[in-house]
Design a protein around this motif. Structure first.
Motif, PDB file in Angstrom:
ATOM      1  N   HIS A  50       0.831  -1.202   0.000  1.00  8.62           N
ATOM      2  CA  HIS A  50       0.000   0.000   0.000  1.00  8.62           C
ATOM      3  C   HIS A  50       0.869   1.258   0.000  1.00  8.62           C
ATOM      4  O   HIS A  50       0.624   2.212  -0.772  1.00  8.62           O
ATOM      5  N   LEU A  51       1.912   1.275   0.832  1.00 11.82           N
ATOM      6  CA  LEU A  51       2.822   2.427   0.873  1.00 11.82           C
ATOM      7  C   LEU A  51       3.610   2.561  -0.425  1.00 11.82           C
ATOM      8  O   LEU A  51       3.848   3.675  -0.906  1.00 11.82           O
ATOM      9  N   VAL A  52       4.034   1.418  -0.991  1.00 14.31           N
ATOM     10  CA  VAL A  52       4.798   1.458  -2.248  1.00 14.31           C
ATOM     11  C   VAL A  52       3.950   2.063  -3.366  1.00 14.31           C
ATOM     12  O   VAL A  52       4.431   2.889  -4.156  1.00 14.31           O
ATOM     13  N   TRP A  53       2.683   1.674  -3.445  1.00 10.35           N
ATOM     14  CA  TRP A  53       1.842   2.221  -4.497  1.00 10.35           C
ATOM     15  C   TRP A  53       1.596   3.715  -4.296  1.00 10.35           C
ATOM     16  O   TRP A  53       1.501   4.467  -5.275  1.00 10.35           O
ATOM     17  N   TRP A  54       1.506   4.172  -3.058  1.00  5.14           N
ATOM     18  CA  TRP A  54       1.390   5.614  -2.819  1.00  5.14           C
ATOM     19  C   TRP A  54       2.645   6.348  -3.279  1.00  5.14           C
ATOM     20  O   TRP A  54       2.564   7.434  -3.883  1.00  5.14           O
ATOM     21  N   ALA A  55       3.818   5.770  -2.967  1.00  5.73           N
ATOM     22  CA  ALA A  55       5.067   6.399  -3.406  1.00  5.73           C
ATOM     23  C   ALA A  55       5.151   6.438  -4.934  1.00  5.73           C
ATOM     24  O   ALA A  55       5.589   7.432  -5.527  1.00  5.73           O
ATOM     25  N   TRP A  56       4.713   5.350  -5.576  1.00  2.00           N
ATOM     26  CA  TRP A  56       4.767   5.317  -7.036  1.00  2.00           C
ATOM     27  C   TRP A  56       3.776   6.312  -7.641  1.00  2.00           C
ATOM     28  O   TRP A  56       4.060   6.922  -8.678  1.00  2.00           O
ATOM     29  N   LEU A  57       2.627   6.506  -7.011  1.00  2.52           N
ATOM     30  CA  LEU A  57       1.677   7.506  -7.489  1.00  2.52           C
ATOM     31  C   LEU A  57       2.301   8.903  -7.454  1.00  2.52           C
ATOM     32  O   LEU A  57       2.117   9.700  -8.385  1.00  2.52           O
ATOM     33  N   ALA A  58       3.052   9.203  -6.384  1.00  4.18           N
ATOM     34  CA  ALA A  58       3.736  10.502  -6.307  1.00  4.18           C
ATOM     35  C   ALA A  58       4.740  10.658  -7.447  1.00  4.18           C
ATOM     36  O   ALA A  58       4.883  11.743  -8.034  1.00  4.18           O
ATOM     37  N   ILE A  59       5.459   9.574  -7.794  1.00  3.76           N
ATOM     38  CA  ILE A  59       6.425   9.636  -8.898  1.00  3.76           C
ATOM     39  C   ILE A  59       5.701   9.861 -10.216  1.00  3.76           C
ATOM     40  O   ILE A  59       6.156  10.635 -11.074  1.00  3.76           O
TER      41      ILE A  59
END
Length: 529
Positions: A44-53
């Motif tokens: 869940h955190l990884v997908w949030w970080a990728w959304l920011a990228i």
């Protein structure tokens, strides 16, 4: 209007040119997460970080090309002389020509209008959902005592620190957790009698997991992101993965509390059969909505394996490929560009740069090239020098009026003081406030240290009152060490007048950690401490 159309064309072109990179890199991230077996919370955190990228990805290639141009052909400019801005369509630099040049007129502006209309529609939908959920909470009632006691027991057993209420409503089709400041778990009244005690425990635990994880806030952020960039295929898919991983993380939370994945999977299927609905609230989190990815969740529960760390080599390889893909994409030529017809401009011979050492040159360099002769003479006769103008223009205050410049200069306020006091975090600071602070001898470090300790921010007059009544920074530091940061100025003045010091606070706290500041001041005045 032309400027707005050109800016819209630039943004639209950047998004289209990076679309393939976003899709390929998103697929790579999905493969990496699929074969590394991380926990759902971590995914869940990884997908949030990728959304920011993904949100900043369209800005990377233009930034790389601009950096290459600056590095290849540095511009030499005269000190104090600011050249005219280069237009967007300027051919300066080695920007590669796009493979496809689309000639449009107002197409990008039309696309901007459609995006704004969709954004307004989504914003209205979120506002309606918020008001609807607030009404549901107000009209819901408390359940019977036995159900409340069971809910409170699970809340304590799972260590949920947020204050959460259990409510029952006859206006819902499925259970849900509702935030934000006062979260609540709302159960459909008709559902309570249809579920066994074990199924009801699973429902309560799942919704408690949403509250404990603060999914109400992350769900709000996801809905805002969907309203802003939900039309982008990669970001829309990532947002769906965020929703899915949020629900799976709550399933893991329930299994960790009960230790029984298969009975919980059966409860999920039974609940979904009883209360499946397509009308899912946008700002509520629930375990049986149409967006809950039920099939994937039940399959993961039935075939459950303990989450483990993925191979370091596998994770490193995926990260390396992703980095190479992003770097290559940032240096790749543009595929699409929007060519716009621009009227021919008459070229004018360049003006000689003004002399920054002269008074008139300093006025122009500081942005005061439109003053009247009377204002210029008034500034000169009142002692405003070129160095003073340059210092004020670099202090972060923007363009001050002639009267403000004269007022600062006549009271001996230097640009350094103006710059430092501007960075002290004083609330609603004005030029008159700066003058008042300087006249009372307040140095910039005084409000800066007070605000860095967590007090305020205070307006200029409050800072002056503190300084004139002898309230030192040490008192603020002692109050913070004692756990008192949310104090009114009156309480701070009372602590100052009583002679309260750091050792008094420490001594009082040794006796009772729950003593209020007023009680400690009474002990000080009575000579107890």
């Amino acid at each position: 209007m032309n400027t707005l159309n050109s800016a819209s064309a630039a943004v639209l072109g950047a998004v289209l040119n990076t679309l393939w990179q976003a899709a390929a890199a998103t697929a790579l991230v999905w493969l990496a997460l699929r074969y590394t077996r991380l926990t759902a919370s971590t995914r869940h955190l990884v997908w949030w970080a990728w959304l920011a990228i993904l949100l900043v990805l369209p800005a990377v290639p233009p930034a790389v090309r601009a950096a290459r141009v600056r590095h290849a052909a540095p511009m030499v400019q005269t000190a104090g002389y600011v050249p005219a801005a280069v237009p967007f369509s300027s051919p300066i630099g080695a920007d590669p020509q796009p493979r496809l040049k689309v000639r449009v007129k107002w197409g990008p502006l039309l696309a901007l209008g459609i995006w704004l209309a969709l954004l307004l529609l989504q914003t209205a939908r979120l506002a309606w959902s918020f008001l609807h959920l607030q009404r549901l909470k107000r009209e819901a009632r408390r359940p019977e005592l036995s159900l409340r006691e069971n809910f409170d027991a699970w809340t304590l057993a799972c260590g949920v620190r947020r204050p959460v209420r259990l409510l029952v409503s006859d206006q819902l089709a499925s259970p849900m957790a509702v935030g934000f400041r006062h979260p609540a778990v709302i159960l459909p009244e008709a559902l309570i009698a249809q579920l066994s005690s074990a199924d009801l425990d699973h429902v309560l635990l799942h919704e408690l997991a949403h509250v404990a994880r603060r999914d109400d806030w992350t769900n709000l952020a996801a809905r805002v992101a969907a309203a802003l960039v939900g039309w982008h295929p990669a970001t829309a898919w990532v947002l769906r993965r965020i929703d899915c991983e949020r629900e799976i993380a709550c399933d893991d939370w329930v299994v960790a509390a009960t230790g029984a994945p298969r009975p919980y999977a059966a409860s999920l299927a039974r609940l979904f059969e009883l209360c499946w609905t397509k009308n899912r609230e946008a700002l509520a989190t629930g375990m049986a909505g149409s967006g809950s990815h039920l099939g994937e969740r039940i399959e993961m529960l039935v075939r459950r394996k303990a989450a483990e760390r993925g191979s370091v080599l596998r994770v490193g390889l995926c990260a390396a490929v992703l980095l190479v893909l992003l770097i290559a994409g940032s240096r790749a030529p543009r595929w699409v560009a929007f060519a716009q017809d621009t009227p021919a401009r008459r070229t004018m011979p360049p003006l000689a740069p003004p002399n920054p050492q002269s008074f008139l040159g300093a006025l122009v360099a500081a942005g005061y090239g439109d003053l009247s002769v009377d204002d210029i003479i008034n500034l000169k006769t009142r002692g405003v020098s070129p160095d003073f103008l340059r210092g004020v223009s670099q202090s972060g205050w923007g363009k001050l009026t002639v009267e403000q410049l004269i007022a600062l200069r006549s009271r001996g306020i230097q640009p350094e003081y103006l710059r430092d006091i501007h960075g002290a975090g004083i609330r609603d600071l004005t030029v008159q406030g700066v003058i008042n602070l300087r006249m009372h001898g307040v140095q910039p470090f005084y409000p800066l240290e007070i605000h860095e300790l967590g007090f305020g921010p205070y307006p200029a007059q409050q800072i002056v009152d503190f300084a004139s009544r002898g309230v030192r920074v040490e008192l603020f530091r002692a109050l913070k060490d004692g756990g008192f940061t949310h104090l009114t100025p009156g309480e701070i003045f009372e602590a100052q007048s009583s002679g309260l010091q750091a050792h008094n606070l420490r001594e009082a706290k040794q006796y009772g950690a729950n003593l209020s500041l007023g009680q400690i001041i009474r002990l000080k005045r009575a000579g107890v401490i």
